[in-house]
Design an enzyme around this catalytic site. Structure first.
Site, PDB file in Angstrom:
ATOM      1  N   TYR A 102      46.359  41.211  53.596  1.00 48.43           N
ATOM      2  CA  TYR A 102      46.278  40.573  52.285  1.00 48.43           C
ATOM      3  C   TYR A 102      46.573  39.076  52.353  1.00 48.43           C
ATOM      4  O   TYR A 102      45.714  38.264  51.960  1.00 48.43           O
ATOM      5  CB  TYR A 102      47.191  41.276  51.269  1.00 48.43           C
ATOM      6  CG  TYR A 102      47.222  40.573  49.936  1.00 48.43           C
ATOM      7  CD1 TYR A 102      48.317  39.798  49.561  1.00 48.43           C
ATOM      8  CD2 TYR A 102      46.132  40.642  49.070  1.00 48.43           C
ATOM      9  CE1 TYR A 102      48.332  39.123  48.353  1.00 48.43           C
ATOM     10  CE2 TYR A 102      46.134  39.969  47.857  1.00 48.43           C
ATOM     11  CZ  TYR A 102      47.252  39.208  47.505  1.00 48.43           C
ATOM     12  OH  TYR A 102      47.263  38.528  46.304  1.00 48.43           O
ATOM     13  N   LYS A 109      43.857  35.999  51.665  1.00 49.00           N
ATOM     14  CA  LYS A 109      44.013  34.997  50.598  1.00 49.00           C
ATOM     15  C   LYS A 109      44.011  33.592  51.198  1.00 49.00           C
ATOM     16  O   LYS A 109      43.452  32.650  50.619  1.00 49.00           O
ATOM     17  CB  LYS A 109      45.294  35.247  49.794  1.00 49.00           C
ATOM     18  CG  LYS A 109      45.333  36.523  48.999  1.00 49.00           C
ATOM     19  CD  LYS A 109      44.205  36.630  47.956  1.00 49.00           C
ATOM     20  CE  LYS A 109      44.395  35.750  46.776  1.00 49.00           C
ATOM     21  NZ  LYS A 109      43.376  35.973  45.707  1.00 49.00           N
TER      22      LYS A 109
HETATM   23  N1  LIG Z   1      50.004  40.377  40.918  1.00 48.41           N
HETATM   24  C1  LIG Z   1      50.630  39.351  41.446  1.00 48.41           C
HETATM   25  O1  LIG Z   1      51.870  39.325  41.491  1.00 48.41           O
HETATM   26  C2  LIG Z   1      49.860  38.213  42.011  1.00 48.41           C
HETATM   27  C3  LIG Z   1      48.456  38.209  42.029  1.00 48.41           C
HETATM   28  N2  LIG Z   1      47.786  37.109  42.551  1.00 48.41           N
HETATM   29  C4  LIG Z   1      46.314  37.051  42.534  1.00 48.41           C
HETATM   30  O2  LIG Z   1      45.888  37.162  41.176  1.00 48.41           O
HETATM   31  C5  LIG Z   1      44.602  37.781  41.124  1.00 48.41           C
HETATM   32  C6  LIG Z   1      44.654  38.933  40.147  1.00 48.41           C
HETATM   33  O3  LIG Z   1      45.623  39.843  40.626  1.00 48.41           O
HETATM   34  P1  LIG Z   1      46.084  41.080  39.712  1.00 48.41           P
HETATM   35  O4  LIG Z   1      45.621  40.850  38.319  1.00 48.41           O
HETATM   36  O5  LIG Z   1      47.518  41.312  39.979  1.00 48.41           O
HETATM   37  O6  LIG Z   1      45.269  42.274  40.391  1.00 48.41           O
HETATM   38  P2  LIG Z   1      44.412  43.436  39.725  1.00 48.41           P
HETATM   39  O7  LIG Z   1      44.178  44.427  40.800  1.00 48.41           O
HETATM   40  O8  LIG Z   1      45.024  43.875  38.448  1.00 48.41           O
HETATM   41  O9  LIG Z   1      43.036  42.693  39.364  1.00 48.41           O
HETATM   42  C7  LIG Z   1      42.065  42.442  40.340  1.00 48.41           C
HETATM   43  C8  LIG Z   1      40.717  42.774  39.720  1.00 48.41           C
HETATM   44  O10 LIG Z   1      39.701  42.563  40.707  1.00 48.41           O
HETATM   45  C9  LIG Z   1      38.786  43.629  40.615  1.00 48.41           C
HETATM   46  N3  LIG Z   1      38.101  43.856  41.897  1.00 48.41           N
HETATM   47  C10 LIG Z   1      38.629  44.385  43.028  1.00 48.41           C
HETATM   48  N4  LIG Z   1      37.676  44.516  43.949  1.00 48.41           N
HETATM   49  C11 LIG Z   1      36.519  44.057  43.402  1.00 48.41           C
HETATM   50  C12 LIG Z   1      35.180  43.949  43.856  1.00 48.41           C
HETATM   51  N5  LIG Z   1      34.832  44.353  45.084  1.00 48.41           N
HETATM   52  N6  LIG Z   1      34.251  43.439  43.016  1.00 48.41           N
HETATM   53  C13 LIG Z   1      34.603  43.046  41.760  1.00 48.41           C
HETATM   54  N7  LIG Z   1      35.853  43.124  41.265  1.00 48.41           N
HETATM   55  C14 LIG Z   1      36.791  43.632  42.084  1.00 48.41           C
HETATM   56  C15 LIG Z   1      39.633  44.850  40.246  1.00 48.41           C
HETATM   57  O11 LIG Z   1      38.836  45.869  39.674  1.00 48.41           O
HETATM   58  C16 LIG Z   1      40.635  44.254  39.273  1.00 48.41           C
HETATM   59  O12 LIG Z   1      40.199  44.351  37.945  1.00 48.41           O
HETATM   60  C17 LIG Z   1      44.271  38.190  42.556  1.00 48.41           C
HETATM   61  O13 LIG Z   1      43.396  37.242  43.121  1.00 48.41           O
HETATM   62  C18 LIG Z   1      45.625  38.171  43.275  1.00 48.41           C
HETATM   63  O14 LIG Z   1      45.450  37.880  44.643  1.00 48.41           O
HETATM   64  C19 LIG Z   1      48.467  36.023  43.034  1.00 48.41           C
HETATM   65  C20 LIG Z   1      49.840  36.007  43.049  1.00 48.41           C
HETATM   66  C21 LIG Z   1      50.628  37.099  42.542  1.00 48.41           C
HETATM   67  C1  LIG Z   2      62.834  46.869  49.245  1.00 46.33           C
HETATM   68  C2  LIG Z   2      62.102  47.128  47.982  1.00 46.33           C
HETATM   69  C3  LIG Z   2      61.453  48.485  47.990  1.00 46.33           C
HETATM   70  C4  LIG Z   2      61.066  46.033  47.725  1.00 46.33           C
HETATM   71  C5  LIG Z   2      60.603  46.071  46.270  1.00 46.33           C
HETATM   72  C6  LIG Z   2      59.895  44.774  45.889  1.00 46.33           C
HETATM   73  C7  LIG Z   2      58.543  44.532  46.584  1.00 46.33           C
HETATM   74  C8  LIG Z   2      57.605  45.692  46.388  1.00 46.33           C
HETATM   75  C9  LIG Z   2      57.997  43.196  45.987  1.00 46.33           C
HETATM   76  C10 LIG Z   2      58.933  42.030  46.334  1.00 46.33           C
HETATM   77  C11 LIG Z   2      58.068  40.771  46.426  1.00 46.33           C
HETATM   78  C12 LIG Z   2      56.702  41.245  45.949  1.00 46.33           C
HETATM   79  C13 LIG Z   2      55.487  40.418  46.358  1.00 46.33           C
HETATM   80  C14 LIG Z   2      55.615  38.956  45.889  1.00 46.33           C
HETATM   81  O1  LIG Z   2      55.763  38.922  44.484  1.00 46.33           O
HETATM   82  C15 LIG Z   2      54.391  38.144  46.298  1.00 46.33           C
HETATM   83  C16 LIG Z   2      53.075  38.800  45.994  1.00 46.33           C
HETATM   84  C17 LIG Z   2      51.993  38.010  45.759  1.00 46.33           C
HETATM   85  C18 LIG Z   2      50.673  38.544  45.574  1.00 46.33           C
HETATM   86  O2  LIG Z   2      49.679  37.816  45.580  1.00 46.33           O
HETATM   87  C19 LIG Z   2      50.479  40.000  45.461  1.00 46.33           C
HETATM   88  C20 LIG Z   2      51.761  40.768  45.272  1.00 46.33           C
HETATM   89  C21 LIG Z   2      52.926  40.275  46.152  1.00 46.33           C
HETATM   90  C22 LIG Z   2      52.591  40.524  47.622  1.00 46.33           C
HETATM   91  C23 LIG Z   2      54.212  41.052  45.718  1.00 46.33           C
HETATM   92  C24 LIG Z   2      54.110  42.542  46.082  1.00 46.33           C
HETATM   93  C25 LIG Z   2      55.411  43.337  45.789  1.00 46.33           C
HETATM   94  C26 LIG Z   2      56.616  42.694  46.464  1.00 46.33           C
HETATM   95  C27 LIG Z   2      56.516  42.772  47.971  1.00 46.33           C
END
Ligand SMILES: NC(=O)C1=CN([C@@H]2O[C@H](COP(=O)(O)OP(=O)(O)OC[C@H]3O[C@@H](n4cnc5c(N)ncnc54)[C@H](O)[C@@H]3O)[C@@H](O)[C@H]2O)C=CC1
Ligand SMILES: CC(C)CCC[C@@H](C)[C@H]1CC[C@H]2[C@@H]3[C@H](O)CC4=CC(=O)CC[C@]4(C)[C@H]3CC[C@]12C
Length: 380
Positions: free
Chosen positions: A156, A160
């Site tokens: 992952y 990214k």
């Molecule tokens: N959740 C988090 O804590 C963080 C997320 N991000 C980034 O933010 C963005 C959104 O993440 P989330 O909303 O948490 O994830 P999510 O899994 O809720 O949303 C991702 C979306 O992309 C779609 N998707 C996946 N594969 C696909 C494909 N082959 N074709 C078209 N659509 C596809 C999924 O159906 C989903 O709706 C991602 O780029 C992730 O890397 C960045 C930092 C932290």
């Molecule tokens: C020891 C425990 C079981 C750990 C529980 C917490 C973990 C699951 C999460 C702690 C930090 C998170 C990651 C962080 O927020 C950075 C991220 C960025 C992304 O783009 C995707 C998600 C994630 C990797 C996030 C995932 C869960 C944690 C590892």
């Protein structure tokens, strides 16, 4: 402005956790658009009902890893916000699939921008392109210029980082019509808020243990978190300002930040779970780190043994433990300086919105009553 006279935005991954907040944010705050194309592999039909007399929300089912799908979705559009990604650090999907979606998918978006003459691309990257690395090097209140020993092995973060590099390198390339493509990349830290799947898991897990959260991480380890509404707001502002000041934002990266407090991952989650009667047990980790690491290794072994029979992907594995046990917090004002970003939601409002949502899980939780009865509510 009548429908049809504005710009067409494409939000890839627009049905996801961040994507769906972003679609709503654009509808409420962006007056220059007439159509939002929500491109996703898994459509959420409820988004279609958000269309109004000014903006049409058009759901487009497609696979980002298929160029033809992306080209069709981007045809005639003005700007793309690319959030589609496989967010997996638990081994739910093969590494090849993560690369196919996150890297090849991004290549397809860039190719389609070039061929369809789409001039603006905002990419949703991640703090993970920087760290934390598995060596335990802390990133304490760092910014976009902070030196850090970046080291990726996991699919992952690797994907990214590769995707973000492609996006930034594409800034300034010539596209159809003789124009130039302008790109920028936003790096959210751990996003929280309404619809966060991981929070649902923590809530479900806590119900099974009588609303007790057994502390596994040191409270001294700070992990950056940012409210989903502020991440969406930053994307909207970056998209707006990339068009007005392309030479300022083009090719730049910006951490997503707001006034959410710096806390350990568990203590931060308790800001919301405690409102549902959850209690964290222990002022320091209840088990030594080496034991937690052994449990994480056992989970890897079980995942390997069960592979092909079931997808065993528990929250705890060596990578998530390493990340959770390493401080990673950001302190920056680059987005404010470059495009006037200020969080739309203060911490108290972000907290209350998230608490309201977590409480709604209690109401909708069908197994709630059984679980409480079975787990003898240890924390009353
Ligand atoms: N959740 C988090 O804590 C963080 C997320 N991000 C980034 O933010 C963005 C959104 O993440 P989330 O909303 O948490 O994830 P999510 O899994 O809720 O949303 C991702 C979306 O992309 C779609 N998707 C996946 N594969 C696909 C494909 N082959 N074709 C078209 N659509 C596809 C999924 O159906 C989903 O709706 C991602 O780029 C992730 O890397 C960045 C930092 C932290
Ligand atoms: C020891 C425990 C079981 C750990 C529980 C917490 C973990 C699951 C999460 C702690 C930090 C998170 C990651 C962080 O927020 C950075 C991220 C960025 C992304 O783009 C995707 C998600 C994630 C990797 C996030 C995932 C869960 C944690 C590892």
């Amino acid at each position: 402005m009548t429908a049809g006279s504005g710009q067409v935005y494409v939000v890839t991954g627009g049905c996801g956790f961040l994507g769906s907040h972003l679609v709503r944010m654009l509808l409420e705050h962006e007056k220059n658009i007439s159509e939002i194309r929500v491109f996703d592999l898994h459509l959420d039909e409820s988004l279609r009902t958000l269309s109004n007399d000014r903006v049409r929300v058009r759901l487009i089912s497609g696979d980002i890893s298929r160029l033809a799908d992306v080209q069709e979705a981007l045809h005639g559009s003005h700007l793309v916000i690319h959030t589609a990604s496989l967010v997996d650090v638990w081994g739910r999907v093969p590494a090849s699939k993560i690369t196919e979606v996150n890297v090849t998918g991004t290549e397809n978006v860039l190719q389609a921008c070039k061929e369809e003459g789409v001039q603006y691309l905002v990419y949703t990257s991640s703090m993970e392109v920087v760290g934390p690395n598995i060596h335990g090097d802390h990133f304490y209140r760092g910014n976009e210029d902070t030196e850090y020993r970046i080291y990726h092995k996991e699919p992952y973060p690797l994907s990214k980082a590769k995707a973000e590099k492609l996006v930034l390198e594409a800034n300034g390339i010539k596209i159809k019509g003789g124009k130039m493509l302008y790109t920028c990349s936003l790096r959210p830290t751990g996003i929280y808020g309404e619809g966060h799947e991981l929070m649902k898991q923590f809530h479900r897990q806590g119900l099974r243990t009588g609303r007790c959260v057994f502390r596994a991480l040191s409270p001294a380890i700070e992990h950056g978190r940012v409210y989903v509404g502020n991440v969406a707001w930053m994307h909207l502002l970056a998209a707006r300002q990339l068009q007005i000041h392309p030479s300022t934002l083009g090719g730049q990266v910006y951490f997503c930040y707001d006034s959410s407090p710096y806390k350990s991952y568990e203590d931060f989650n308790m800001e919301f779970l405690s409102a549902c009667g959850f209690k964290i047990i222990g002022s320091r980790p209840l088990v030594p780190y080496f034991l937690l690491y052994l449990l994480a290794l056992l989970n890897v072994l079980l995942q390997w043994v069960l592979h092909g029979f079931i997808t065993y992907a528990p929250i705890l594995n060596p990578y998530t433990l390493a990340v959770a046990s390493t401080t990673f917090t950001v302190q920056t004002d680059k987005a404010e300086k470059h495009f006037g970003y200020q969080p739309l939601y203060a911490w108290e409002e972000a907290k209350m919105r998230t608490i309201t949502w977590v409480k709604s899980l209690e109401v909708s939780g069908k197994d709630l009553k059984d679980v409480d009865e079975k787990s003898n509510y240890c924390c009353s």
